[in-house]
Enzyme design. Structure first.
Site, PDB file in Angstrom:
ATOM      1  CG  ASP A  63      32.067  32.190  18.645  1.00 38.15           C
ATOM      2  OD1 ASP A  63      32.856  31.903  17.722  1.00 38.15           O
ATOM      3  OD2 ASP A  63      31.310  33.173  18.603  1.00 38.15           O
ATOM      4  CB  VAL A  64      36.549  28.365  17.154  1.00 36.18           C
ATOM      5  CG1 VAL A  64      36.149  26.986  17.649  1.00 36.18           C
ATOM      6  CG2 VAL A  64      35.962  28.643  15.763  1.00 36.18           C
ATOM      7  CE1 TYR A 148      34.370  25.366   4.189  1.00 36.34           C
ATOM      8  CE2 TYR A 148      35.132  24.710   2.012  1.00 36.34           C
ATOM      9  CZ  TYR A 148      34.717  24.381   3.295  1.00 36.34           C
ATOM     10  OH  TYR A 148      34.670  23.057   3.671  1.00 36.34           O
ATOM     11  CE  LYS A 152      37.351  24.203   6.011  1.00 34.83           C
ATOM     12  NZ  LYS A 152      37.449  23.528   7.319  1.00 34.83           N
ATOM     13  CB  THR A 182      27.636  16.978   6.246  1.00 36.76           C
ATOM     14  OG1 THR A 182      28.090  17.951   5.277  1.00 36.76           O
ATOM     15  CG2 THR A 182      28.804  16.049   6.596  1.00 36.76           C
TER      16      THR A 182
END
Length: 243
Positions: A63-64, A148, A152, A182
């Site tokens: 888990d980062v 997000y 990013k 994906t």
């Protein structure tokens, strides 16, 4: 550290690489072709269990968001030649709340920094490479995933900053995926009119697949990119340069 049959191989870690249809696992496969022993990670044991069997790839849970877990994970290694920081998440509606916003940023941006910091001594010793993963939303804003997009965008500036701070020992570059098939990308492009609008703006005339990214990541981890650092490379079929 994780066991490999070929102790002579170079070593790589691909965070977020356990999902078999993802950019991370495709990158692990290409690095394995180039002689790397690769550890891919998933945030949960369930994600780790999805990783396809491969003689040069092992999957581990990480888990980062967890400082201690990240430090302990990288402390297992006696050598590391490449880090591909691919772990990421998007929360859609949740990102319009402080808690949801913070969680996405913690995974995508702070999580990337945690892994880079923990891997730094090993990569410096090996004169290795880091590849971070941004997004087309590193360039554009988004009405749907503000955290997000913000995270990013931050990954791009983090990449440039680490390239300056850690050169000449470590090369640090970023790739910016476009519309890639994906599980996340397919969900976003299921609606036919939206898919058609994406394809109409994409000079390459198709959606990308994970190996399109993997080939560029492979290059950025190789000696062929030995004079490339601080670069930010869109891998989007030209979407970001088409009006």
């Amino acid at each position: 550290m994780p066991d490999f049959d070929h102790s002579w191989q170079k070593r790589a870690v691909v965070t977020g690489g356990a999902r078999p249809d993802g950019i991370g696992y495709a990158s692990a496969l290409r690095l394995a072709e180039d002689g790397y022993a690769v550890v891919v990670t998933g945030a949960t044991d369930a994600e780790v269990s999805q990783a396809a069997a491969h003689h040069a790839i092992v999957a581990r849970q990480l888990d980062v968001r967890d400082d201690a877990a990240v430090d302990a994970f990288f402390a297992q290694f006696d050598r590391l030649d490449a880090l591909v920081a691919c772990a990421g998440a998007a929360g859609r509606n949740a990102e319009f709340t402080p808690e949801g916003f913070n969680n996405t940023v913690d995974i995508n941006l702070t999580g990337t920094m945690r892994c880079c910091l923990a891997a730094h001594p090993l990569l410096e010793q090996a004169e290795g490479a880091i590849v971070t993963v941004g997004s087309m939303y590193s360039i554009f804003g988004s009405a749907v995933v503000p955290a997000y997009s913000a995270s990013k965008g931050g990954v791009v500036q983090l990449t440039k900053s680490l390239a300056v701070a850690w050169g000449p020992k470590i090369r640090v570059n970023a790739v910016l995926p476009g519309w890639i098939q994906t599980s996340m990308g397919r969900n976003a492009t299921q609606e036919e009119s939206y898919r058609s609008s994406i394809l109409g703006r994409t000079p390459a005339g198709r959606l990308g697949d994970p190996d399109d990214l993997a080939q560029v990541i492979r290059f950025l981890c190789s000696d062929g990119s030995r004079f490339v650092t601080g670069a930010v490379i869109p891998v989007d079929g030209g979407y970001s340069c088409s009006g």
